[in-house]
Design a protein around this motif. Structure first.
Motif, PDB file in Angstrom:
ATOM      1  N   ALA A  13      46.721  45.691  28.335  1.00 32.09           N
ATOM      2  CA  ALA A  13      46.616  44.428  27.600  1.00 32.09           C
ATOM      3  C   ALA A  13      46.873  43.201  28.485  1.00 32.09           C
ATOM      4  N   GLU A  14      47.872  43.251  29.320  1.00 31.96           N
ATOM      5  CA  GLU A  14      48.201  42.105  30.181  1.00 31.96           C
ATOM      6  C   GLU A  14      47.030  41.758  31.104  1.00 31.96           C
ATOM      7  N   TYR A  15      46.380  42.763  31.672  1.00 31.51           N
ATOM      8  CA  TYR A  15      45.262  42.549  32.587  1.00 31.51           C
ATOM      9  C   TYR A  15      44.014  42.089  31.835  1.00 31.51           C
ATOM     10  N   ILE A  16      43.788  42.671  30.660  1.00 32.37           N
ATOM     11  CA  ILE A  16      42.654  42.264  29.841  1.00 32.37           C
ATOM     12  C   ILE A  16      42.807  40.820  29.406  1.00 32.37           C
ATOM     13  N   ASP A  17      43.994  40.440  28.960  1.00 30.88           N
ATOM     14  CA  ASP A  17      44.242  39.053  28.561  1.00 30.88           C
ATOM     15  C   ASP A  17      44.005  38.090  29.717  1.00 30.88           C
ATOM     16  N   SER A  18      44.466  38.447  30.893  1.00 31.19           N
ATOM     17  CA  SER A  18      44.263  37.596  32.061  1.00 31.19           C
ATOM     18  C   SER A  18      42.775  37.491  32.395  1.00 31.19           C
ATOM     19  N   SER A  28      34.346  46.448  35.344  1.00 32.21           N
ATOM     20  CA  SER A  28      33.202  47.177  35.896  1.00 32.21           C
ATOM     21  C   SER A  28      33.597  48.645  35.996  1.00 32.21           C
ATOM     22  N   ILE A  29      32.661  49.505  35.626  1.00 29.01           N
ATOM     23  CA  ILE A  29      32.898  50.948  35.666  1.00 29.01           C
ATOM     24  C   ILE A  29      31.764  51.583  36.451  1.00 29.01           C
ATOM     25  N   PHE A  34      37.170  52.606  37.470  1.00 31.56           N
ATOM     26  CA  PHE A  34      36.988  51.280  36.875  1.00 31.56           C
ATOM     27  C   PHE A  34      37.746  50.241  37.677  1.00 31.56           C
ATOM     28  N   THR A  35      37.320  48.986  37.498  1.00 33.05           N
ATOM     29  CA  THR A  35      38.035  47.848  38.057  1.00 33.05           C
ATOM     30  C   THR A  35      38.011  46.726  37.038  1.00 33.05           C
ATOM     31  N   ILE A  36      39.203  46.213  36.696  1.00 31.85           N
ATOM     32  CA  ILE A  36      39.308  45.007  35.888  1.00 31.85           C
ATOM     33  C   ILE A  36      39.461  43.846  36.868  1.00 31.85           C
ATOM     34  N   HIS A  37      38.531  42.906  36.811  1.00 34.07           N
ATOM     35  CA  HIS A  37      38.577  41.705  37.646  1.00 34.07           C
ATOM     36  C   HIS A  37      39.231  40.630  36.791  1.00 34.07           C
ATOM     37  N   LEU A  44      42.565  45.333  39.066  1.00 36.63           N
ATOM     38  CA  LEU A  44      43.308  46.546  38.735  1.00 36.63           C
ATOM     39  C   LEU A  44      42.288  47.655  38.652  1.00 36.63           C
ATOM     40  N   SER A  45      42.484  48.723  39.406  1.00 39.58           N
ATOM     41  CA  SER A  45      41.549  49.839  39.422  1.00 39.58           C
ATOM     42  C   SER A  45      42.215  51.105  38.937  1.00 39.58           C
TER      43      SER A  45
END
Length: 131
Positions: A13-18, A28-29, A34-37, A44-45
């Motif tokens: 949640a913290e990374y998604i919110d950011s 991206s998957i 996966f990697t959250i940009h 975060l991978s």
């Protein structure tokens, strides 16, 4: 926040919110995970692809899942294509490798190659990236 030692499911949640607060933030998957940009140069991978994908889609975060795209097409897009502008201004056109493009433009190139794309509208007037 949950632990990353496997004792509990990790809370994204913290990374998604950011990422939602960052222009160009997205998930991206690919075949390697996966990697959250979520900020300029911040990512975060991991490998919990399906769970993080569901969390991101539900939150409204843009998602590009290229796992079903032929490998040669993914290599062409990733190596010869531009990069997403995350937390920074896009490069001026024409776009090419090492330039930054709006996420919607990059998403359209992946969509055209067969990727699943969520929470990203098709751009009305964006020029496609050069290859």
């Amino acid at each position: 926040m949950s632990k990353r030692d496997g004792s509990e499911a990790f809370d994204y949640a913290e990374y998604i919110d950011s990422a939602l607060r960052t222009e160009g933030g997205h998930l991206s998957i690919g075949r390697g995970g996966f990697t959250i940009h979520y900020a300029r140069g911040a990512t975060l991978s991991g490998y919990d692809c399906d769970r993080v994908k569901a969390c991101c889609i539900a939150a409204g975060l843009p998602v590009i899942d290229s796992r079903t795209v032929p490998f040669d097409d993914v290599v062409r897009l990733a190596v010869r294509g531009p990069m997403p502008a995350v937390g920074e201004d896009p490069s001026p056109q024409p776009w090419h490798a090492f330039s930054y493009v709006p996420l919607a433009v990059l998403a359209e190139a992946y969509r055209d190659a067969g990727a699943e794309v969520f929470n990203i509208a098709v751009p009305a007037d964006a020029a496609p990236p050069r290859e």
